[in-house]
Design an enzyme around this catalytic site. Sequence first.
Site, short mmCIF file in Angstrom:
data_model
loop_
_atom_site.label_atom_id
_atom_site.label_comp_id
_atom_site.label_asym_id
_atom_site.label_seq_id
_atom_site.Cartn_x
_atom_site.Cartn_y
_atom_site.Cartn_z
N ASN A 1 53.90 73.91 36.93
CA ASN A 1 52.74 73.42 37.66
C ASN A 1 52.77 71.90 37.71
O ASN A 1 52.71 71.24 36.67
CB ASN A 1 51.44 73.88 36.98
CG ASN A 1 50.20 73.38 37.71
OD1 ASN A 1 49.96 73.77 38.84
ND2 ASN A 1 49.43 72.51 37.06
N GLU A 2 52.90 71.35 38.90
CA GLU A 2 52.88 69.90 39.11
C GLU A 2 53.83 69.16 38.17
O GLU A 2 53.46 68.15 37.57
CB GLU A 2 51.45 69.38 38.97
CG GLU A 2 50.50 69.97 39.99
CD GLU A 2 49.16 69.25 40.07
OE1 GLU A 2 48.89 68.41 39.19
OE2 GLU A 2 48.40 69.53 41.00
N GLU B 1 46.05 75.68 44.58
CA GLU B 1 44.77 75.06 44.25
C GLU B 1 44.27 74.37 45.51
O GLU B 1 45.04 73.71 46.21
CB GLU B 1 44.89 73.99 43.14
CG GLU B 1 45.11 74.51 41.74
CD GLU B 1 45.19 73.36 40.73
OE1 GLU B 1 44.85 72.21 41.09
OE2 GLU B 1 45.60 73.61 39.59
#
Length: 448
Positions: free
Chosen positions: A148-149, A251
């Site tokens: 994630n990121e 998101e």
Amino acid sequence: MFSSAVLAPLLLAGLQAAAVSAVPHIEAVGSKFFFENGTQYYIKGIAYQLTPDDPLIDEAQCKRDIVRMSELGANAIRVYHVDPTANHKACMSAFADAGIYLFVDLDTFTTQIEQTNPHWNQTQFDRFKEVLDEFQQFDNTAGVFVGNEVLTTAEGSHAAPFVLAAARDIKAYRDQKGYREIPVGYSAADIPALRPMLQNYLACSDKAADRLDFYSLNAYEWCGDSSYTTSGYDQLQKNATGYNIPIFFSETGCNQPTPRSFDDQAAIFGTEMEDTWSGSIIYEWIEETNDYGLISYGPSVAGPATNTIVEEGYTRQGTPSPVQPDFNNLKSQWAKASPTGIALSEYRKSTASIKAVECPASTSGGWAVDPKAPLPTIGEAYNGQTATETGSSGSSGSSGSQTATRSSATTTENGASPMIGVTNPATERLLAASLALSSIFGVIALWL
């Protein structure tokens, strides 16, 4: 001995139980997700990190929250952190009964791949495998994230091969274990300087084993009274057009200015984007300091927690109360979002023509990944220029100080393996059901 009056209902119940089909799996085909019956699956999801460690172990709370999620129209949740040794059967069953699927992150704060010191070692791989081992058993596990990121700056491209190496190895492990083909993907920070190079690099290999099964984006561009073009969604659509694997928003939901209108959902599920994008996951479920929550369990609590239902200053158990008008705004948007999609039988006619996107070339002062370079193997780390062997074990070096709480629009949380042929899990399930039915009919025959 059982009388016929007692035995017959038991046999009927057994027949009914054997005849009940499991929750339909989600599969990635080409650039889209499909249910087993061939209907296209669009994600209407919620980021659900109710408790920092694991929100999927409290059956009673899961069921209370599911009522509100169903009211919203959600069909998916994303969970960032879980304890793979815990018992998740009750919560996962409750979510399945409500038609809600899970996308779960495989990493932890101490095993995540990091942009500042990217490496891929046995400790990380073992942890990823533990989470996959636990959640592959549930039919409503729709996908897993290997990161994630990880990349958060224009200079972070050197970490991309390590993300892809993790995906390659977890896919090979999935196939070696004979698990069903749960899609493996990545959740990217929305960094304009990395577009569209990162998403293309992670999907451009001609070998399915060496690319992601899906790509997703954490994007907070559509804020307040915006539009498809003003927000930049038209550019996101342009970059994703012709993409060869599913892409969706992992998101979204800008919260400035307030209240949150979620107008972007009309574009994501509408004619502008529905043929390319597979839906969105709204950040987030519980109201915390960052004011992204859709649900509250009570006011914030000052000082140290005095009981187990209060963590990081917020009550995380009890009756979920909607944060208004945000909750109803999202409910209204999703009620109007009804993309028709395409039937799998029709879509398969065109899948043979789907080609991997072109690999982005390395550029001076920009995207710094050689698309022809081999992916890192387990035990390699980035030394400032290339990946080098560092040994096959050890921690990832994370400080563990990051949280799953978003305080701005971007957060820093967080050699191909052979494909191994295995028995088709669907075939195994059909065989098991046939054997069960045969046994029951045999008992009936003997009884008669």
